[in-house]
Design a protein around this motif. Structure first.
Motif, PDB file in Angstrom:
ATOM      1  N   LYS A   3       0.349  13.878  -3.311  1.00 51.21           N
ATOM      2  CA  LYS A   3       0.543  12.721  -2.720  1.00 51.21           C
ATOM      3  C   LYS A   3       0.963  11.527  -3.971  1.00 51.21           C
ATOM      4  CE  LYS A   3      -2.463  10.159  -0.529  1.00 51.21           C
ATOM      5  NZ  LYS A   3      -3.293   9.320   0.252  1.00 51.21           N
ATOM      6  N   VAL A   4       1.969  10.928  -3.830  1.00 53.29           N
ATOM      7  CA  VAL A   4       2.386   9.825  -4.703  1.00 53.29           C
ATOM      8  C   VAL A   4       2.398   8.603  -3.914  1.00 53.29           C
ATOM      9  CG1 VAL A   4       4.024   8.992  -6.320  1.00 53.29           C
ATOM     10  CG2 VAL A   4       3.642  11.572  -6.154  1.00 53.29           C
ATOM     11  N   ALA A   5       1.684   7.536  -4.206  1.00 55.58           N
ATOM     12  CA  ALA A   5       1.696   6.144  -3.650  1.00 55.58           C
ATOM     13  C   ALA A   5       2.751   5.203  -4.376  1.00 55.58           C
ATOM     14  CB  ALA A   5       0.389   5.889  -3.447  1.00 55.58           C
ATOM     15  N   PHE A   6       3.492   4.472  -3.809  1.00 57.91           N
ATOM     16  CA  PHE A   6       4.255   3.676  -4.499  1.00 57.91           C
ATOM     17  C   PHE A   6       3.674   2.031  -4.030  1.00 57.91           C
ATOM     18  CE2 PHE A   6       6.781   7.135  -3.841  1.00 57.91           C
ATOM     19  CZ  PHE A   6       7.594   7.385  -5.129  1.00 57.91           C
ATOM     20  N   CYS A   7       3.045   1.743  -4.953  1.00 56.25           N
ATOM     21  CA  CYS A   7       2.318   0.712  -4.949  1.00 56.25           C
ATOM     22  C   CYS A   7       3.009  -0.836  -5.710  1.00 56.25           C
ATOM     23  CB  CYS A   7       0.985   0.665  -5.167  1.00 56.25           C
ATOM     24  SG  CYS A   7      -0.042   1.918  -4.702  1.00 56.25           S
ATOM     25  N   VAL A   8       2.726  -2.034  -4.930  1.00 57.33           N
ATOM     26  CA  VAL A   8       3.398  -3.060  -5.797  1.00 57.33           C
ATOM     27  C   VAL A   8       2.249  -4.145  -5.546  1.00 57.33           C
ATOM     28  CG1 VAL A   8       5.196  -5.065  -5.495  1.00 57.33           C
ATOM     29  CG2 VAL A   8       5.618  -2.414  -4.948  1.00 57.33           C
ATOM     30  N   THR A   9       2.210  -4.927  -6.707  1.00 58.48           N
ATOM     31  CA  THR A   9       1.361  -6.200  -6.552  1.00 58.48           C
ATOM     32  C   THR A   9       1.843  -7.447  -7.061  1.00 58.48           C
ATOM     33  OG1 THR A   9       0.229  -5.705  -8.771  1.00 58.48           O
ATOM     34  CG2 THR A   9      -0.795  -4.585  -6.962  1.00 58.48           C
ATOM     35  N   PHE A  20       2.867 -12.005  -0.305  1.00 56.81           N
ATOM     36  CA  PHE A  20       4.197 -11.396  -0.310  1.00 56.81           C
ATOM     37  C   PHE A  20       4.973 -12.195   0.954  1.00 56.81           C
ATOM     38  CE2 PHE A  20       2.496  -7.564  -2.301  1.00 56.81           C
ATOM     39  CZ  PHE A  20       3.518  -7.322  -2.920  1.00 56.81           C
ATOM     40  N   GLY A  21       4.218 -13.071   1.711  1.00 57.67           N
ATOM     41  CA  GLY A  21       4.940 -13.739   2.471  1.00 57.67           C
ATOM     42  C   GLY A  21       5.862 -14.723   1.999  1.00 57.67           C
ATOM     43  N   PHE A  56       3.719   0.405  -0.397  1.00 59.92           N
ATOM     44  CA  PHE A  56       4.951   0.381   0.221  1.00 59.92           C
ATOM     45  C   PHE A  56       4.986   1.705   1.208  1.00 59.92           C
ATOM     46  CE2 PHE A  56       6.110  -3.549  -1.130  1.00 59.92           C
ATOM     47  CZ  PHE A  56       7.387  -3.816  -1.302  1.00 59.92           C
ATOM     48  N   GLY A  57       4.805   2.926   0.267  1.00 55.88           N
ATOM     49  CA  GLY A  57       5.026   4.152   1.089  1.00 55.88           C
ATOM     50  C   GLY A  57       4.425   5.012  -0.016  1.00 55.88           C
ATOM     51  N   LEU A  82      -6.626  -2.995  -5.185  1.00 51.68           N
ATOM     52  CA  LEU A  82      -5.746  -1.925  -4.933  1.00 51.68           C
ATOM     53  C   LEU A  82      -6.161  -0.638  -5.738  1.00 51.68           C
ATOM     54  CD1 LEU A  82      -3.452  -0.835  -2.972  1.00 51.68           C
ATOM     55  CD2 LEU A  82      -1.885  -1.437  -4.938  1.00 51.68           C
ATOM     56  N   ALA A  83      -6.424  -0.696  -7.103  1.00 52.35           N
ATOM     57  CA  ALA A  83      -6.997   0.462  -7.770  1.00 52.35           C
ATOM     58  C   ALA A  83      -8.173   0.825  -7.251  1.00 52.35           C
ATOM     59  CB  ALA A  83      -6.748   0.014  -9.205  1.00 52.35           C
ATOM     60  N   ARG A  84      -9.063   0.052  -7.038  1.00 52.53           N
ATOM     61  CA  ARG A  84     -10.369   0.421  -6.573  1.00 52.53           C
ATOM     62  C   ARG A  84     -10.530   1.358  -5.204  1.00 52.53           C
ATOM     63  NH1 ARG A  84     -14.631   0.792  -9.837  1.00 52.53           N
ATOM     64  NH2 ARG A  84     -15.862   0.226  -8.283  1.00 52.53           N
ATOM     65  N   ASP A  85      -9.270   0.721  -4.280  1.00 55.10           N
ATOM     66  CA  ASP A  85      -9.228   1.521  -3.164  1.00 55.10           C
ATOM     67  C   ASP A  85      -8.631   2.771  -3.283  1.00 55.10           C
ATOM     68  OD1 ASP A  85      -9.963  -0.671  -1.811  1.00 55.10           O
ATOM     69  OD2 ASP A  85      -8.045  -1.472  -1.224  1.00 55.10           O
TER      70      ASP A  85
END
Length: 93
Positions: A3-9, A20-21, A56-57, A82-85
């Motif tokens: 799995k490769v997670a695409f994360c944005v902060t 993000f709002g 994101f996905g 997010l990294a800890r998650d």
């Protein structure tokens, strides 16, 4: 790799009181580099008004194939949380 997670902060979002709002027209897409054909796309909704980190996905391996899963899973706590998650051992700011 399965799995490769695409994360944005948002950098320093809590200090700058950003989420993000406040961001419009954000999206992630996967494009075939050879043909320039868009294979998958996920548009961020504005429902993430309290979140400053987001998955994101994910690209997930299923046998010999890869499938894209659009998630839009919001998180609070920025990159650190997010990294800890994802069980990455990082030091707080």
């Amino acid at each position: 790799i399965n799995k490769v997670a695409f994360c944005v902060t948002i950098h320093n979002a809590e200090e700058r009181k950003q989420n993000f709002g406040l961001i419009h027209n954000a999206y992630i897409r996967i494009v075939n580099e050879d043909t320039e054909v868009e294979l998958a796309r996920f548009d961020l909704s504005e429902d993430a008004s309290e979140d400053n980190a987001m998955i994101f996905g994910e690209l997930v391996r299923e046998g010999d194939n890869w499938k894209f899963k659009a998630l839009g899973t919001g998180h609070r706590g920025g990159l650190y949380q997010l990294a800890r998650d994802f069980f990455v051992n990082v030091a707080p700011n």
